[in-house]
Design an enzyme around this catalytic site. Structure first.
Site, PDB file in Angstrom:
ATOM      1  N   TYR A 183      43.591   1.167  54.856  1.00 38.09           N
ATOM      2  CA  TYR A 183      42.336   1.793  55.290  1.00 38.09           C
ATOM      3  C   TYR A 183      41.203   0.765  55.347  1.00 38.09           C
ATOM      4  O   TYR A 183      40.497   0.640  56.353  1.00 38.09           O
ATOM      5  CB  TYR A 183      41.984   2.935  54.332  1.00 38.09           C
ATOM      6  N   SER A 217      33.319   2.293  57.626  1.00 34.38           N
ATOM      7  CA  SER A 217      33.248   2.734  56.225  1.00 34.38           C
ATOM      8  C   SER A 217      32.712   1.569  55.401  1.00 34.38           C
ATOM      9  O   SER A 217      32.899   0.402  55.779  1.00 34.38           O
ATOM     10  CB  SER A 217      34.651   3.101  55.729  1.00 34.38           C
TER      11      SER A 217
HETATM   12  P1  NAD Z   1      38.622  14.354  58.416  1.00 34.81           P
HETATM   13  O1  NAD Z   1      40.053  14.165  58.032  1.00 34.81           O
HETATM   14  O2  NAD Z   1      38.001  15.686  58.215  1.00 34.81           O
HETATM   15  O3  NAD Z   1      38.426  13.971  59.940  1.00 34.81           O
HETATM   16  C1  NAD Z   1      39.236  13.093  60.635  1.00 34.81           C
HETATM   17  C2  NAD Z   1      39.464  13.659  62.009  1.00 34.81           C
HETATM   18  O4  NAD Z   1      40.231  12.728  62.770  1.00 34.81           O
HETATM   19  C3  NAD Z   1      40.260  14.976  61.986  1.00 34.81           C
HETATM   20  O5  NAD Z   1      39.634  15.886  62.874  1.00 34.81           O
HETATM   21  C4  NAD Z   1      41.625  14.566  62.508  1.00 34.81           C
HETATM   22  O6  NAD Z   1      42.289  15.612  63.176  1.00 34.81           O
HETATM   23  C5  NAD Z   1      41.227  13.437  63.460  1.00 34.81           C
HETATM   24  N1  NAD Z   1      42.347  12.568  63.789  1.00 34.81           N
HETATM   25  C6  NAD Z   1      43.198  11.935  62.939  1.00 34.81           C
HETATM   26  N2  NAD Z   1      44.139  11.262  63.628  1.00 34.81           N
HETATM   27  C7  NAD Z   1      43.856  11.455  64.954  1.00 34.81           C
HETATM   28  C8  NAD Z   1      44.456  11.017  66.161  1.00 34.81           C
HETATM   29  N3  NAD Z   1      45.566  10.254  66.162  1.00 34.81           N
HETATM   30  N4  NAD Z   1      43.893  11.387  67.334  1.00 34.81           N
HETATM   31  C9  NAD Z   1      42.799  12.173  67.354  1.00 34.81           C
HETATM   32  N5  NAD Z   1      42.193  12.644  66.239  1.00 34.81           N
HETATM   33  C10 NAD Z   1      42.723  12.280  65.058  1.00 34.81           C
HETATM   34  O7  NAD Z   1      37.807  13.224  57.637  1.00 34.81           O
HETATM   35  P2  NAD Z   1      36.261  12.814  57.693  1.00 34.81           P
HETATM   36  O8  NAD Z   1      35.871  12.558  56.299  1.00 34.81           O
HETATM   37  O9  NAD Z   1      35.472  13.772  58.502  1.00 34.81           O
HETATM   38  O10 NAD Z   1      36.327  11.383  58.420  1.00 34.81           O
HETATM   39  C11 NAD Z   1      35.805  11.137  59.721  1.00 34.81           C
HETATM   40  C12 NAD Z   1      35.630   9.634  59.889  1.00 34.81           C
HETATM   41  O11 NAD Z   1      34.664   9.169  58.949  1.00 34.81           O
HETATM   42  C13 NAD Z   1      36.909   8.826  59.625  1.00 34.81           C
HETATM   43  O12 NAD Z   1      36.983   7.744  60.519  1.00 34.81           O
HETATM   44  C14 NAD Z   1      36.694   8.325  58.214  1.00 34.81           C
HETATM   45  O13 NAD Z   1      37.420   7.140  57.954  1.00 34.81           O
HETATM   46  C15 NAD Z   1      35.195   8.092  58.229  1.00 34.81           C
HETATM   47  N6  NAD Z   1      34.586   8.057  56.905  1.00 34.81           N
HETATM   48  C16 NAD Z   1      34.528   9.182  56.121  1.00 34.81           C
HETATM   49  C17 NAD Z   1      33.927   9.111  54.875  1.00 34.81           C
HETATM   50  C18 NAD Z   1      33.795  10.318  53.968  1.00 34.81           C
HETATM   51  O14 NAD Z   1      33.390  10.140  52.824  1.00 34.81           O
HETATM   52  N7  NAD Z   1      34.103  11.527  54.421  1.00 34.81           N
HETATM   53  C19 NAD Z   1      33.407   7.889  54.419  1.00 34.81           C
HETATM   54  C20 NAD Z   1      33.497   6.765  55.239  1.00 34.81           C
HETATM   55  C21 NAD Z   1      34.083   6.874  56.483  1.00 34.81           C
END
Ligand code: NAD
Length: 254
Positions: free
Chosen positions: A158, A145
């Protein structure tokens, strides 16, 4: 070859953690659409089965496995159940917690750091061991991120976990280059998904969007180029790299 159409990931296998929703599901669909046989891994098996059926319905190859990335036993048994070492791993599973550091419970810190940092380590180690045993090369893409590169308020656990993930990426790239395993980090900025859509539509969310130089959120598909560069042979000489896709957020004016 003349007359032959190939996708860049034909014949490759990939595993995406946290693939039941959001960016993970998007990445699984993307890799499958480029020819890879994709394993969708997460805790919510029902959601994964629905996602696999959708990908298969579109002509892709997909299967689901149950995986809790924070649990070493779950990671070991998930990788033992794979018949071959995956060529591509996307460490996408992640959780966030938005609160002042003064109020954060130790359990919250543990949940966030265990998922985002320890989880990525356990999965990377499991795949690297499997690749080594098979004498295969591979590509690990860690979804970090921009908060791992520059701080943001109320995100102590985070942001620290994502900064740790960026550095883990570099140390694993260094250790595993000799085994033909590339490790890179993709640092998304604010990307609109189901989980944050309502927040970004709010007044507070709109204030945040105005601080992004491009004055808008990213779309999941705007991460595709970076993900495919790292995952495919197009990035064969790239390892230990960190690439932000953030609409210029990291270079916003002080
Ligand atoms: P999201 O909550 O939709 O997805 C996260 C996924 O991780 C979910 O499917 C959840 O079930 C899974 N998960 C959580 N804990 C887990 C575990 N212990 N074992 C297996 N799976 C697990 O959120 P997202 O926005 O799609 O985020 C996905 C990734 O992208 C994350 O690492 C997040 O930090 C990163 N990210 C997202 C953004 C954004 O703006 N959406 C920005 C920067 C980074």
């Amino acid at each position: 070859m003349r007359g032959t159409v190939t996708d860049i990931l034909d014949g490759k296998t990939a595993i995406v953690t946290g693939a039941s929703s959001g960016l993970g599901l998007h990445f699984a669909r993307l890799l499958a659409s480029k020819g890879a046989s994709v394993v969708l891994a997460a805790r919510r098996r029902e959601a994964l089965d629905v996602a696999c059926a959708e990908i298969q319905g579109n002509g892709g190859k997909a299967r689901a496995i149950s995986l809790d990335v924070t649990d070493a036993v779950s990671v070991t048994s998930a990788f033992a159940a794979l018949e071959s070492a995956p060529d591509i791993v996307v460490n996408n599973a992640g959780v966030a917690d938005n609160q002042p550091a003064l109020e954060m419970e130790a359990a919250t810190w543990d949940r966030v750091v265990d998922t985002n940092l320890k989880g990525a380590f356990l999965v990377s180690q499991a795949v690297a061991r499997k690749l080594r045993a098979a004498g295969k090369s591979g590509s690990i893409v860690n979804i970090a991120s921009i908060t791992g590169l520059r701080p943001a308020g109320n995100l102590a656990a985070y942001a620290a976990s994502k900064a740790g993930l960026v550095h883990l990426t570099k140390t694993l790239a260094l250790e595993w280059a000799r085994h033909g395993i590339r490790v890179n980090a993709l640092c998304p900025g604010y990307i609109e998904t189901d989980i944050n859509r309502d927040f970004f539509a709010s007044e507070a969310g709109q204030v945040l969007v105005k601080r992004i130089p491009q004055r808008r959120l990213g779309k999941p598909e705007e991460l595709d180029g970076a993900l495919l560069l790292f995952a495919s042979e197009a990035g064969s000489y790239i390892t230990g790299a960190t690439l932000a896709a953030d609409g210029g957020h990291l270079v916003s004016s002080l």
